[in-house]
Design an enzyme around this catalytic site. Sequence first.
Site: not given
Ligand code: DSN
Length: 413
Positions: A53, A55, A199, A225, A228, A234
């Site tokens: 932990y 924090e 974003d 994120t 991707k 993630r």
């Molecule tokens: N769920 C994602 C997407 O597929 O674009 C975005 O958060």
Amino acid sequence: MSMSNLQKTDPAIYDIIKAEEKRQKEGLELIASENYVSQSVLEAMGTVLTNKYSEGYPGRRYYGGNEIIDQVEDVAIDRAKKLFGAEHVNVQPLSGSPANLAVYMALLKPGDKVLGFSLDQGGHLSHGHPLNFSGLLYTIVPYFVDKKTERVDMDEVEKIAMKEKSKMILAGFSAYSRDFDWKRFSEIAKKVGAVSFADIAHVAGLIAGKQLESPVPYFDVVSTTTHKTLRGPRGAMIMCKEEYAKAIDRAVFPGVQGGPHDHINAAKAVAFGEALKPEFQEYAKQVIKNAQALSKSMQDRGYRVVSGGTDNHLFLVDMFGSKGITGKEAEKALEHVGISINKNMVPYDPRKPLDPSGIRLGTPALTTRKMVEMDMEIVADLMDRTLMVKDDEEKLNQMRNEVREFSVKFPLP
Ligand code: DSN
């Protein structure tokens, strides 16, 4: 990765994980937001760092014993700064929506006005969906794509911004195939006295890989994120100008989250390290080449691609408009043969979100499996032939075998 202990102690979960591994190997992953991480990223996630932990922030923790964890977080921050040229980075957000929630909390008061990309044209849930915190807590004013070009019309954005005088301008998308004019967005924000927030969750890897322009030099705050196109675990992170650093850090912790996930932060550091290597630029370049090749191959087969093509890793196909097949029907047939895609609204879609006209296709995952342009022609052919026999179970099963035979030629990392 060895899972010999899990196999012995919990064969039920072991078997499920192995089944998913098999599905990933034997199928084609075209969901634009998905990718395959490296073995090193996977290994970093499965470590004792999950036991801690922590924090707070490096050097300022609420619990003892964080001297090693501080090193992990510092490395992740330093690599992210180097990768994006950011002044300040917070690597603790657990995922995209919590990251965006923290940004809203840091910069706005409930009820404040936010200009965001319309959800049914490419925006994201956290950019103002009525059931999401963003739509529930803030006053969202949408901007749209031009009906004819199907691209964001920056003059129109400026007009809306001047009229609405929103407190924040949010530039970003999850289903838009054209490059955003970040500079113009930030100029508009300055003109109306709004804070600028980008974003870049979908295109972070293409920006890190130097194939698309970055909003980081222009924008006050940028979230992304880390999975991707960036090909990490993630999770998410927030980058900002120094003047917003305190507010952002406070909003992430204690505003939105408690303890960070240190094993994931280690994996983020590993992924950032990978993205700093020259090979990652080659990967990002190939992702775009593949998306453009796949978009062309689909158009050659009579499918209408929204806006006529793509500048990034994804594009939308107007299935209903060009073939009379709904997005939902296409998703189901393709899933049957092992091709994962998602149904998606197209701009000014006459159909409903749960059964829209379109599908979204993306190439980050296939490119990680080392596919190139000529493979995209085969992928398009497999999709097209599947959709032509979508109501014939036997023929779909034959297509399933073809997809499997093709997929296993391209190993996962
Ligand atoms: N769920 C994602 C997407 O597929 O674009 C975005 O958060």
